[in-house]
Design an enzyme around this catalytic site. Structure first.
Site, PDB file in Angstrom:
ATOM      1  N   MET A   1       0.856  -1.163   0.000  1.00  0.00           N
ATOM      2  CA  MET A   1       0.000   0.000   0.000  1.00  0.00           C
ATOM      3  C   MET A   1       0.893   1.213   0.000  1.00  0.00           C
ATOM      4  SD  MET A   1      -1.634   2.728   1.343  1.00  0.00           S
ATOM      5  CE  MET A   1      -1.050   3.227   2.925  1.00  0.00           C
ATOM      6  N   PRO A   2       0.722   2.125  -0.839  1.00  0.00           N
ATOM      7  CA  PRO A   2      -0.257   2.207  -1.919  1.00  0.00           C
ATOM      8  C   PRO A   2       0.319   1.749  -3.263  1.00  0.00           C
ATOM      9  CG  PRO A   2       0.651   4.368  -1.545  1.00  0.00           C
ATOM     10  CD  PRO A   2       1.303   3.434  -0.536  1.00  0.00           C
TER      11      PRO A   2
END
Length: 75
Positions: A1-2
């Site tokens: 993430m991300p």
């Protein structure tokens, strides 16, 4: 993430795409406090003739509420 996906017209060099991915990664790490190992960037080249159907309609027009920077408007 991300995970970041950049969609753009063909024609940018590999160096330009690599620089863009590195710049986006640096800013994500700085702004969100993400770890470098958790950030990924994908770049998809979309032909100009396909832009409207493959990008504008599904990602821009249909998701107006999710856009933090809209096309044609200054930041």
């Amino acid at each position: 993430m991300p995970h970041i996906v950049v969609k753009l017209w063909p024609g940018k060099s590999e160096q330009q795409k690599q620089e863009l991915a590195e710049a986006l990664s640096r800013d994500v790490i700085r702004i969100l406090g993400s770890k470098e190992r958790s950030v990924s960037v994908g770049i998809e080249e979309i032909a100009p003739d396909d832009w409207h159907d493959e990008v504008y309609n599904p990602d821009i027009s249909a998701k107006q509420a999710l856009l933090y920077k809209k096309p044609g408007y200054s930041m």
